[in-house]
Structure formats: C-alpha cells, structure tokens
Design a protein around this motif. Structure first.
Motif, PDB file in Angstrom:
ATOM      1  N   GLY A   1      11.613  32.517  17.928  1.00 38.27           N
ATOM      2  CA  GLY A   1      10.597  32.536  17.043  1.00 38.27           C
ATOM      3  C   GLY A   1      10.601  31.426  15.753  1.00 38.27           C
ATOM      4  N   ARG A   2      11.160  30.474  15.914  1.00 38.79           N
ATOM      5  CA  ARG A   2      11.473  29.389  14.929  1.00 38.79           C
ATOM      6  C   ARG A   2      10.912  28.172  15.086  1.00 38.79           C
ATOM      7  N   VAL A   3       9.815  28.012  15.498  1.00 37.85           N
ATOM      8  CA  VAL A   3       8.770  26.997  16.016  1.00 37.85           C
ATOM      9  C   VAL A   3       8.937  26.040  14.839  1.00 37.85           C
ATOM     10  N   ASN A   4       8.862  26.442  13.566  1.00 34.57           N
ATOM     11  CA  ASN A   4       8.835  25.307  12.380  1.00 34.57           C
ATOM     12  C   ASN A   4      10.121  24.805  12.356  1.00 34.57           C
ATOM     13  N   ASP A   5      11.366  25.491  12.678  1.00 33.05           N
ATOM     14  CA  ASP A   5      12.607  24.742  12.592  1.00 33.05           C
ATOM     15  C   ASP A   5      12.743  23.797  13.539  1.00 33.05           C
ATOM     16  N   TYR A   6      12.156  23.991  14.712  1.00 34.27           N
ATOM     17  CA  TYR A   6      11.864  23.038  15.864  1.00 34.27           C
ATOM     18  C   TYR A   6      11.439  21.879  15.472  1.00 34.27           C
ATOM     19  N   ALA A   7      10.166  22.008  14.966  1.00 37.49           N
ATOM     20  CA  ALA A   7       9.212  20.967  14.625  1.00 37.49           C
ATOM     21  C   ALA A   7       9.760  20.018  13.501  1.00 37.49           C
ATOM     22  N   LYS A   8      10.550  20.592  12.500  1.00 32.43           N
ATOM     23  CA  LYS A   8      11.081  19.859  11.476  1.00 32.43           C
ATOM     24  C   LYS A   8      12.257  18.940  12.120  1.00 32.43           C
ATOM     25  N   TRP A   9      13.050  19.793  13.207  1.00 30.30           N
ATOM     26  CA  TRP A   9      14.262  19.085  13.689  1.00 30.30           C
ATOM     27  C   TRP A   9      13.868  17.747  14.634  1.00 30.30           C
ATOM     28  N   VAL A  10      12.866  18.237  15.422  1.00 35.44           N
ATOM     29  CA  VAL A  10      12.124  17.087  16.278  1.00 35.44           C
ATOM     30  C   VAL A  10      11.674  15.889  15.601  1.00 35.44           C
ATOM     31  N   LYS A  11      11.222  15.918  14.335  1.00 30.78           N
ATOM     32  CA  LYS A  11      10.760  14.908  13.625  1.00 30.78           C
ATOM     33  C   LYS A  11      12.031  13.894  13.029  1.00 30.78           C
ATOM     34  N   THR A  12      13.175  14.448  13.224  1.00 29.42           N
ATOM     35  CA  THR A  12      14.375  13.412  12.859  1.00 29.42           C
ATOM     36  C   THR A  12      14.650  12.704  14.152  1.00 29.42           C
ATOM     37  N   LEU A  13      13.969  13.116  14.998  1.00 34.68           N
ATOM     38  CA  LEU A  13      14.371  12.281  16.646  1.00 34.68           C
ATOM     39  C   LEU A  13      13.199  11.349  16.720  1.00 34.68           C
ATOM     40  N   ASP A  14      13.344   9.908  16.351  1.00 35.56           N
ATOM     41  CA  ASP A  14      12.236   9.095  16.501  1.00 35.56           C
ATOM     42  C   ASP A  14      11.877   8.665  17.969  1.00 35.56           C
ATOM     43  N   TYR A  15      12.766   9.151  18.909  1.00 37.66           N
ATOM     44  CA  TYR A  15      12.553   8.809  20.334  1.00 37.66           C
ATOM     45  C   TYR A  15      11.561   9.862  21.055  1.00 37.66           C
ATOM     46  N   VAL A  16      11.392  11.028  20.241  1.00 41.58           N
ATOM     47  CA  VAL A  16      10.656  12.160  20.811  1.00 41.58           C
ATOM     48  C   VAL A  16       9.151  12.205  20.328  1.00 41.58           C
ATOM     49  N   GLU A  17       8.063  11.719  21.090  1.00 47.75           N
ATOM     50  CA  GLU A  17       6.842  11.873  20.686  1.00 47.75           C
ATOM     51  C   GLU A  17       6.214  12.888  21.844  1.00 47.75           C
ATOM     52  N   VAL A  18       6.100  14.068  21.310  1.00 50.08           N
ATOM     53  CA  VAL A  18       5.701  15.040  22.352  1.00 50.08           C
ATOM     54  C   VAL A  18       4.318  15.059  22.766  1.00 50.08           C
ATOM     55  N   THR A  19       3.554  14.373  21.746  1.00 52.12           N
ATOM     56  CA  THR A  19       2.078  14.651  22.250  1.00 52.12           C
ATOM     57  C   THR A  19       1.867  13.303  23.178  1.00 52.12           C
ATOM     58  N   ASP A  20       2.672  12.179  23.364  1.00 55.70           N
ATOM     59  CA  ASP A  20       2.500  11.113  24.300  1.00 55.70           C
ATOM     60  C   ASP A  20       3.324  11.131  25.447  1.00 55.70           C
ATOM     61  N   LYS A  21       4.020  12.510  25.699  1.00 62.86           N
ATOM     62  CA  LYS A  21       4.900  12.563  26.927  1.00 62.86           C
ATOM     63  C   LYS A  21       4.120  12.300  28.064  1.00 62.86           C
ATOM     64  N   GLU A  22       3.064  12.872  28.348  1.00 66.11           N
ATOM     65  CA  GLU A  22       2.353  12.748  29.755  1.00 66.11           C
ATOM     66  C   GLU A  22       1.778  11.314  30.071  1.00 66.11           C
ATOM     67  N   LEU A  23       1.612  10.374  29.125  1.00 60.03           N
ATOM     68  CA  LEU A  23       1.163   9.161  29.085  1.00 60.03           C
ATOM     69  C   LEU A  23       2.371   8.137  29.066  1.00 60.03           C
ATOM     70  N   ASP A  24       3.583   8.559  28.763  1.00 60.95           N
ATOM     71  CA  ASP A  24       4.666   8.162  28.627  1.00 60.95           C
ATOM     72  C   ASP A  24       5.299   7.845  30.154  1.00 60.95           C
ATOM     73  N   ASN A  25       5.366   9.045  30.740  1.00 55.85           N
ATOM     74  CA  ASN A  25       5.735   9.456  32.098  1.00 55.85           C
ATOM     75  C   ASN A  25       4.926   8.573  33.080  1.00 55.85           C
ATOM     76  N   ALA A  26       3.529   8.536  32.831  1.00 55.82           N
ATOM     77  CA  ALA A  26       2.773   8.020  33.868  1.00 55.82           C
ATOM     78  C   ALA A  26       2.949   6.564  33.944  1.00 55.82           C
ATOM     79  N   THR A  27       2.985   5.713  32.533  1.00 56.39           N
ATOM     80  CA  THR A  27       3.312   4.392  32.558  1.00 56.39           C
ATOM     81  C   THR A  27       4.418   3.972  32.820  1.00 56.39           C
TER      82      THR A  27
END
Length: 1012
Positions: A705-731
């Motif tokens: 139940g710590r989704v905010n902690d997850y979001a904060k952590w993911v922002k430190t990872l510049d190679y993770v763009e969750v919203t573009d994942k599907e387009l990334d894979n397809a390309t």
C-alpha cells in the motif's frame, strides 16, 4: 762694365770652376766604386754588390751609370731570391728603355732561373727576350733553353717550335731530338718517337732511358714480341720502379698474344702507378681485368674472381667484360648469388651488345633458380623477353615466366604483370596467383579483399583443382564475414567439385560444414557433419576436441541432453583444451535430464576444481538457481553472495541479485526483496534485470500500500517511462523483426528510429548493440563505434564482451592505442570466452610495443604464449613482439632466441623479418656465408616484402666485403641506393657502407672515384 759687375762675374766663374772640379771628383769616385761593386758581383757576393750598386746609383749623375747600377741591383735581387726581384727587373726596363742591357737583363734572369731549375720562372723571362738581338751562339742557347722550359711545363707546342730549330745543332741537337721524340711518345705518335729515339740511341747518356721507351713503343705499336725482347733485356739493369713498368709491358704483351700462362708472372710483378699523394703504387681496373682474365683462361676461377671483384664502379667496356667473366667464374664455383650480381651489372652496361644480351639471359635464368632481391623474378623474365623479343630462348624463358608467378610467392606484383595477359598460360597463372594472393590476404585477416581475389581466381576456371580451392576459401571468407548462407553454398559447391579430385582443403570439409550449419542454427545438419568429421579424424587432437565441444553444443540447444553429455565427456577425456567448458556444459545438461541432485554435485565440483575458469561465475549463478529449485534457500543465497563478491563485474551479478530479490519476495520478506531490487535498478540501469526488478518492486509496493513511495522512487530512474511502455515495446519489436529477417538496411533504420524516440527506453541497450553489429557487418566501423561505446559504458550485461571486442578492434585499426588499452584490459579481465582473452592479451602486447612500453609488451607476449589455445599466427606475433622489444632494449641474445622461434611459426612479412634477423645474427657471429644463404632464402621466398629485401641486401654487402669481395659489396650497395629510395633508413645505411668501402679500396685501385 762696372767694378761691381766684374767682381760678381769673377765670383761666378770661380764658383763654376769649383763645381766642375767637384763633379769630376765625384764621377771618378763613382767609377772606382762601380768597378769594386762589379768585382763583388763577379765573385758572387751578391748582397754586398747589390748594396754598393744601390749607393752608387743614388749619387751618380750619369744616366748610363745609373741604368747599369739599376740593372745589377735587380740582377742581384734575382740571384738572392728576394721577393721584389721581378719587380726590380721590370722597373729597370721601364725606367731605362734605351739601355743596352735591356735584352741582356731578360736573358740573364731567364738563364739564371733555368740554371737553377725554376723553369716556369725562366719561361716567363724568355718570352720577353728579343731573339733578333742575339748572336748565333746565344740564339741557339736561347732556342734550346726556351724549348726545354716549355717541355718541362708541358707546353709541348712551344717546346716543339723551339727545339726543332736546334735539332741539327752540334751542341744541342741530340738533346733536342730526345725531347722531341719523348713528346711524340707522350702524344701517342709512336712512329715519330721511334724515328727520333733511333737517331740518339747510340749515345750513352740516352741508352738506359731509351730501352724502356723503345720497349713500350713497340708494345704500343703492336710489336709485342719485340717489346718482350727489349723489356726482358733491360730487366736486370733497372731499378725496382722500372722493373715494375717493364714487367707490365712484358705481361701485357703476352696477354695480347693470348699467352696467358706466360703473362701471369709478369702481370703480378707490376706494382702500379704512384700518384702525388701515394706511398705505394695503385692498379687500375684494366690491370685487374687483364690478370683476372688470364687466370680465367687458365680455369683458375678462384684467382680470377679475386682480381675481377676488385673492379669497383666501372661502366666501360673493360668493366662489362670483367663482370661477365666474373659471373661465369662464379657459376663454375656454384656461387649463384654472386653470379647473379655480376651478370646483372654486365647486363646494365651497353658497350658490347652481345655480352649485354648473354649477361641478361644468365641473370634471368639465375633469378628464376635462386630468387632475386632487387625485383620480382617474373619482372626479370618479362623484362628479358621485352628487351629481346626475337631471342632463340623465347620458349624456354616464357615457360620459366609462367612458373615464376607461382614460385616467387610475390603474388601482389605477379597480379599486376598478369592483369592484361591473354594467353592460355597466362590465364592459368592468373587463376593460381589470384588464389594465392587471396590466401595471403585471408591469413592477414583482410577478408573483404581476400573475397575479391578468390572471385577473381574463379573467373579463370582453367585448372579444376584451383577452382575448387578458391571456392573453398571463398566459403571460409564468407564465414568470417558472417555471410553464413553464402558460405554454405560455396562449401557444398566445393564438395561437388572435389568428388573426382583431392585437395588439402578436403580434409576438414565436414568440420567447416558443421560449423556453418551450427551458425545457421541447423543443429541437425551440424551434428551430422561433426560426427562425420570425428569418425575420420583421430590424429588432430585439438580440432577433434573442438568438434566434440560443438557437437555437444548442437545437441544441447536441440534439447538432446544425453547426447550432449556424451560429447562433452569425450572432450573432457581428450583434455587437449582446458576442460572447464565441457565440464560446465555437462553439468547443465545433467540438470536438464532431471537429475537435479547430480547437477548440484557437478556444479559444486566445478566451482572447486576450476578456481580460475572464466565460467566460474556462470557456475555459481547456476548453482544458486539449482539450490533454489531444491528448496535449499540458504545455500542459494550463499552462492549468489559469493558470485557478487568474487565477480563484481560479471553480467550474472544483476541476475543473481534479481534472483535473491525474488526468493525474498516469494518468502514474503518484502523489505529485503526491495533492497535487492533497488540495487539492481540503481547499479544496472537499462538492463532486462533492472526492468524486471522495477516491475516486481511495483507489485511489492502495491501489496504494501505504498504506491506513493513507488512513484517517488521510479522518478529517480530516468530509463523507466511507464506510460510509454507499450509504444516502446512495439517500436523495438518492429526493428528486431527486421534484424531477425536479415533485412540489414531496414533494421538499421528502425533501430536508429527507436533510439531517437526512446533514448532511455526499455530496450535501449539491445538496440545499441544490434545496430552496432549491423554497421560492423557492413564494414561501417565508424558508425558502429559509438553504439558499442554505449554498451561498454552500460552496466555489465550479456553484450559487454562482444562490444568490448569490437570497440577495441575499432581503435586498434585506427592505431589509437591509448583508447584501445583500457578496453582491452577490461576484456582480458571480464571475458568468458578464451579466444577473447587471447585477443585482448595479444593486442595489449602490440599496443604496449607501439607505445614503447617494451617491458609490458614482453609481459603480455609471455601471457599469450602461456595459453594452450593460441594458433601459430598469434604465437608468431608474440615471439616477434618479444624479439623486437629485445632489440629496442639492446638485449640481442633474447632477440636472437625469439626470432628463431618466430621462424618456426610465422608466415608473410613476420617470417621475412625473422629470416632477416637470422642473417643479421649470423653476420654478427662472423658466419658470413651462412648469413648470405639466409639473405638468399629471404630473396627467393619473401621477395614481396621489399623493406626486408633491401635490409637483407645491405647485410649481404657487409658479408661480401668481410669475405674480401669488394665488387659484390659495392655493386649490391649501389643497387640498394638506386632501387629502394622509398626506404630512406636503408638507403642511408647503404650510402655510409659504400663510402667506407670505396675509401678503403681507393687505397689500391686508382680507378675508384671517392667523394672528398
């Protein structure tokens, strides 16, 4: 008149009488002193006389007395050799132009200089004499003296003019005839000289002198028997110098009469001519030629050579004859390298065209037989045919020419000569030469150019054996260029071509086919051909071992694990190559057969038995995985920790960390799992493990139940763009499909498009690597380099090893040693494949050598040699680095040992270098003939490597000079200077050696010109 005036007149008269009395007394006194001075002059007391004449001249009023005194003052100055003597005579003539002693002054001064042997001075004053003012007797003396002074100063025209005027004189006639005869002798007018000499031959004063001249005159008139008779009669009466000259006349007369045995003892007695600076006499090229030819005609070839080879630098008819017979003498003694040089020199001189043609023919034939260090043998033979197209030896030389294209091994030059030839024989030769040149390029790793040469060979399918061989090596080249489909076609075609014939390549065809099928992932066919190879080859242990390994791999990827185990066990048993790889693969295969416990046991044994294996990190990772499957979690964690601790740079570390996280996650130890996942994400960004770690961590955060902690952590990872994942894979998948379908250009375009759109995408690492591989395949290494660089600088991953290899190779090819070094160092430490470790070490040794780090270069060369997996080419490279480094650091004994090992394994230019140093060290040890044999081998087998050919020639010249063969030494050095201008260091050394030799030889040979 007044009394006053009368007194004045009387006083004046009295004064005049007094003056006249004084003048008379002075004149009388001067005459007395003049007679006294004259007496001193006649008694040769010139200094006292000169002083007294000078004093009288100062007080004398009479011009005649003054002029006579001036005459004697100047005359005394001449006899006293005073510096201003000539000027005093000139002043006398100028100041007293009417003096009766004017002409006498000229004659006296001239006669004085003549009597004292100063003929040039005498000549100057005789030229001023008015001969018409002389009496008959004085005039004869003047003619003779003037003629003699002209004779002594070699002004023969004037000498003849004056001496001929007194040749009938009773007093001077005999002398005049002798000198006129001598001038005729000097002017090669031997008949006239003989006529004059005979007129004075009855006089004792000339008899002794005339005996030599008459002997020489008869020699020069071609009366050789008479010359011998006269010269022999005079030998016992002559001094040492004249004996030398008479011996020369006798010897040369016998030579011209073709009585060579009689000529030899007299020719050897000749001591040569002395120059103004010479202590001893010198021979010239003609002298050496005559004695050499006399020995040659007696078939005493050793002595003939000894004389002929002293003729240095000659370019005339005598030299051409000498060099031709020198060549023949060497042939009689089976000294073909020496004969080659002699005939070559004779062929380059055009005084006698028949000798030139014969010399050319001999030069061409010997070149074919022993090789030629100056130019390729085909060039020599073709040059002869071009110069003498109508020669009766045309058919023989053409046959040699065709064969020489192959035997010379100078394929590069041969191709140029064959390019436009249209005959059947030339096409056959072209097919073979193109094949061998392609093989050379293949062995140098130049696969693209090699392929073009194999194609060229296949355009002339005249000889079926070479057609088959070219097909095979074209397949090998395609294989190395990763064109596996083309390689397979060519290998199969080769198989068809060799059904009715045998070639060396046929022996390992199954091995090559098996590898090609393996690369094409046709593992069924691969195993079939590996098995066929194994059934036939029991003696080639190294290749047999490799075949078992690849057979095991083929079964392994085909999930035929029991067969894989069998193949790996056979490889382990052979133990030709380190057995860690088959041992590891066997353990993996055992696991896939369901024998989990046995797999764990074999992996544990592997970790213990192979502490230095490049696969030990693989084994630790698999051991951890196996423990997990066996529910031995603690052992699994220890295996993973050991992996991370001992192999921090291994690509298995992020996988092991991920596995540990998953174990913790599955065991509901979420915080410990998150720690592992975060480490993977932070330390190994952009890797598949990092992506999976983030994905699994997301599930944990959601469970906690710590989704905010997850979001904060993911922002430190510049190679993770969750919203573009599907387009990334397809390309990415679209680009990858083109790659898998071998659509190279489309794949490059789409991978670059992906990287532009998703510079930090999920598949960035794979995209960079694959596009780099595609560029590399197209030989666009500049384009590939930045992509490999990205992979290398990323966290350790499955592509790191290949990228390190390719990127370091790129910098090596550009000779950017400092950029290549750190990459090679990493590759050495991180590589899993032994061949990549060897690649790193062998190129580290080369880079260190180029950077003049000779000790480090040797260190890496010894590392390379310590490996059991290196082939002969790499061994040769290692030994050559050790040898060169030893030479650079002055350790010639170490260099000698290393070069001897290079000879056993090297090919091409490296072998040429080793052979040169073989000759070099033999020269150092005083083994001059053995050194020359090595240079000859270098010329015959490696003539295409002109730098070492040139250096070998300089060495050969030193050897010949040490063997007292000055001709060979100087001729070779002059040829190097003329033919190898592109190698300035070699030419400089040749010039230095040539200068030394010529300076030494000029001490005994007057024909040699040296630079002052």
């Amino acid at each position: 008149m007044t009394i006053k005036n009368m007194v004045l007149l009387l006083l004046a008269v009295n004064l005049s009488l007094q003056i006249l009395a004084q003048q008379s007394a002075t004149y009388t006194s001067n005459l007395v002193e003049y007679q006294k001075a004259l007496s001193l002059y006649n008694n040769q007391q010139y200094r006292a006389a000169q002083s007294l004449f000078g004093d009288i001249k100062k007080t004398a009023d009479e011009e005649v007395l003054q002029s006579d005194c001036a005459y004697y003052v100047a005359n005394c100055a001449v006899r006293l050799n005073q510096q201003n003597a000539d000027q005093l005579v000139e002043d006398f003539v100028k100041d007293y132009p009417t003096s009766t002693k004017r002409n006498t002054a000229f004659v006296d001064v001239a006669d004085y200089y003549f009597t004292n042997g100063k003929y040039a001075y005498a000549r100057k004053w005789y030229d001023k004499v008015d001969e018409n003012a002389l009496g008959r007797k004085e005039r004869e003396k003047f003619y003779f003296n003037n003629g003699y002074t002209a004779f002594t100063t070699k002004q023969y025209k004037d000498a003849k003019k004056y001496l001929s005027r007194v040749e009938n004189s009773q007093e001077y006639g005999s002398q005049a005839k002798y000198y006129i005869g001598f001038m005729a002798y000097e002017g090669d007018d031997y008949d006239k000289a003989n006529t004059y000499f005979e007129q004075v031959s009855d006089q004792e004063r000339y008899k002794e002198k005339l005996s030599y001249y008459q002997a020489d005159l008869n020699f020069k008139l071609g009366n050789f028997d008479k010359a011998i008779e006269l010269a022999k009669a005079q030998l016992d009466k002559s001094d040492a110098n004249e004996v030398s000259e008479l011996s020369k006349i006798i010897g040369e007369s016998y030579f011209n009469l073709e009585k060579y045995a009689e000529a030899i003892p007299y020719l050897t007695e000749y001591k040569g001519k002395k120059g103004p600076r010479d202590r001893t006499g010198k021979w010239n090229n003609t002298d050496y030629y005559q004695l050499g030819y006399a020995y040659y005609k007696q078939k005493d070839y050793e002595k003939a050579i000894s004389e002929f080879n002293k003729i240095v630098g000659g370019t005339n008819a005598i030299a051409q004859n000498a060099y031709y017979h020198l060549g023949e003498s060497y042939v009689h003694l089976d000294k073909k390298q020496e004969a080659l040089n002699a005939f070559r020199n004779a062929s380059q001189i055009d005084f006698d065209l028949k000798i030139q043609e014969d010399a050319w023919l001999n030069y061409a034939k010997i070149s074919y037989e022993i090789g030629n260090p100056y130019q390729s043998v085909p060039q020599v033979l073709a040059g002869y045919l071009e110069k003498y197209p109508e020669t009766s030896y045309k058919e023989e030389i053409e046959t040699l020419l065709i064969d020489s294209y192959i035997t010379s091994k100078n394929y590069k030059e041969a191709l140029k000569l064959l390019k436009d030839k249209k005959s059947f024989e030339s096409k056959v030769a072209y097919q073979k030469v193109a094949f061998y040149r392609g093989l050379e390029l293949y062995n140098e790793g130049n696969f693209l150019e090699a392929a073009s040469l194999f194609d060229a060979s296949l355009t002339e399918q005249q000889d079926l054996v070479y057609t088959a061989r070219a097909t095979f090596w074209k397949a090998e080249t395609d294989y190395n260029l990763t064109n596996y489909d083309d390689a397979l076609i060519d290998f199969k075609q080769f198989q068809q071509q060799t059904k009715s014939s045998s070639t060396p390549e046929m022996e390992n065809l199954d091995y090559n086919l098996a590898y090609t099928y393996f690369k094409l992932k046709n593992y069924g066919k691969a195993t079939e051909h590996f098995n066929q190879f194994i059934s036939k080859k029991k003696d080639d242990k190294v290749r047999l071992n490799d075949a078992y390994l690849r057979l095991g791999d083929a079964h392994f990827v085909s999930s035929e694990y029991q067969s894989a185990i069998s193949a790996y066990e056979k490889a382990i048993k052979l133990n030709e190559i380190d057995s860690d790889y088959p041992a590891f693969q066997k353990a993996m295969s055992v696991g896939y057969t369901g024998q989990s416990t046995k797999k764990i046991k074999e992996l544990e044994q592997f970790v213990s038995q192979y502490p230095k294996s490049k696969l030990r990190d693989d084994a630790l990772y698999e051991l951890g995985n196996s423990y997990v499957k066996a529910n031995e979690t603690d052992k699994a964690m220890r295996a993973y920790d050991q992996l991370s601790s001992e192999y921090s740079m291994s690509s298995f570390v992020p996988k092991a960390l991920l596995r540990q996280g998953l174990v913790y996650y599955n065991g509901s130890e979420n915080e410990r799992a998150l720690t592992k996942f975060k480490k993977v994400a932070a330390d190994y960004p952009n890797t598949p493990e990092a992506v999976q770690a983030v994905s699994t961590a997301r599930l944990i955060y959601i469970d906690l139940g710590r989704v905010n902690d997850y979001a904060k952590w993911v922002k430190t990872l510049d190679y993770v763009e969750v919203t573009d994942k599907e387009l990334d894979n397809a390309t990415y998948e679209a680009a990858e499909k083109q790659y898998l379908d071998n659509n190279t250009d489309k794949a490059i375009t789409q991978f670059n498009g992906y990287l532009n759109e998703f510079p930090n995408g999920l598949h960035t690492l794979q995209a960079h690597f694959y596009v780099a591989q595609l560029y590399y395949k197209k030989n666009l290494s500049e384009n590939a380099a930045p992509h490999y660089k990205y992979v290398v600088e990323a966290a350790q991953n499955e592509f790191t090893e290949e990228a390190l290899t390719r990127l370091s190779q790129f910098h090596l090819e550009k000779k950017s040693w400092n950029q290549a070094m750190p990459l090679l160092k990493r590759l050495e430490q991180e590589a899993n494949f032994p061949q990549n470790v060897i690649f790193a070490q062998s190129n580290m040794m080369k880079a260190h050598y180029q950077l003049e780090n000779y000790n480090d270069a040797v260190l890496y060369a010894e590392k390379v040699l310590a490996s059991s997996k290196v082939d002969n080419r790499i061994k040769g490279d290692a030994y050559i680095i050790i040898a060169r480094s030893a030479m650079k650091t002055g350790n010639e004994s170490k260099a000698k040992a290393a070069y001897s090992k290079v000879e056993n394994v090297a090919t091409g230019e490296t072998a040429a270098e080793a052979l040169y140093y073989n000759a070099y060290f033999k020269n150092k040890d005083g083994q001059y003939e053995a050194s020359n044999n090595s240079v000859q081998k270098l010329a015959k087998d490696f003539s295409g490597y002109k730098y070492y050919s040139a250096k070998g020639l300089v060495l050969m010249a030193k050897n010949f000079y040490a063997l007292n063969d000055a001709f060979q030494a100087t001729y070779i050095l002059e040829s190097v200077i003329e033919n190898f201008a592109e190698f300035s260091d070699v030419v400089s050394e040749a010039k230095t050696e040539l200068s030394k030799i010529k300076a030494e030889e000029a001490k005994t040979n007057s024909s040699i010109q040296t630079e002052d």
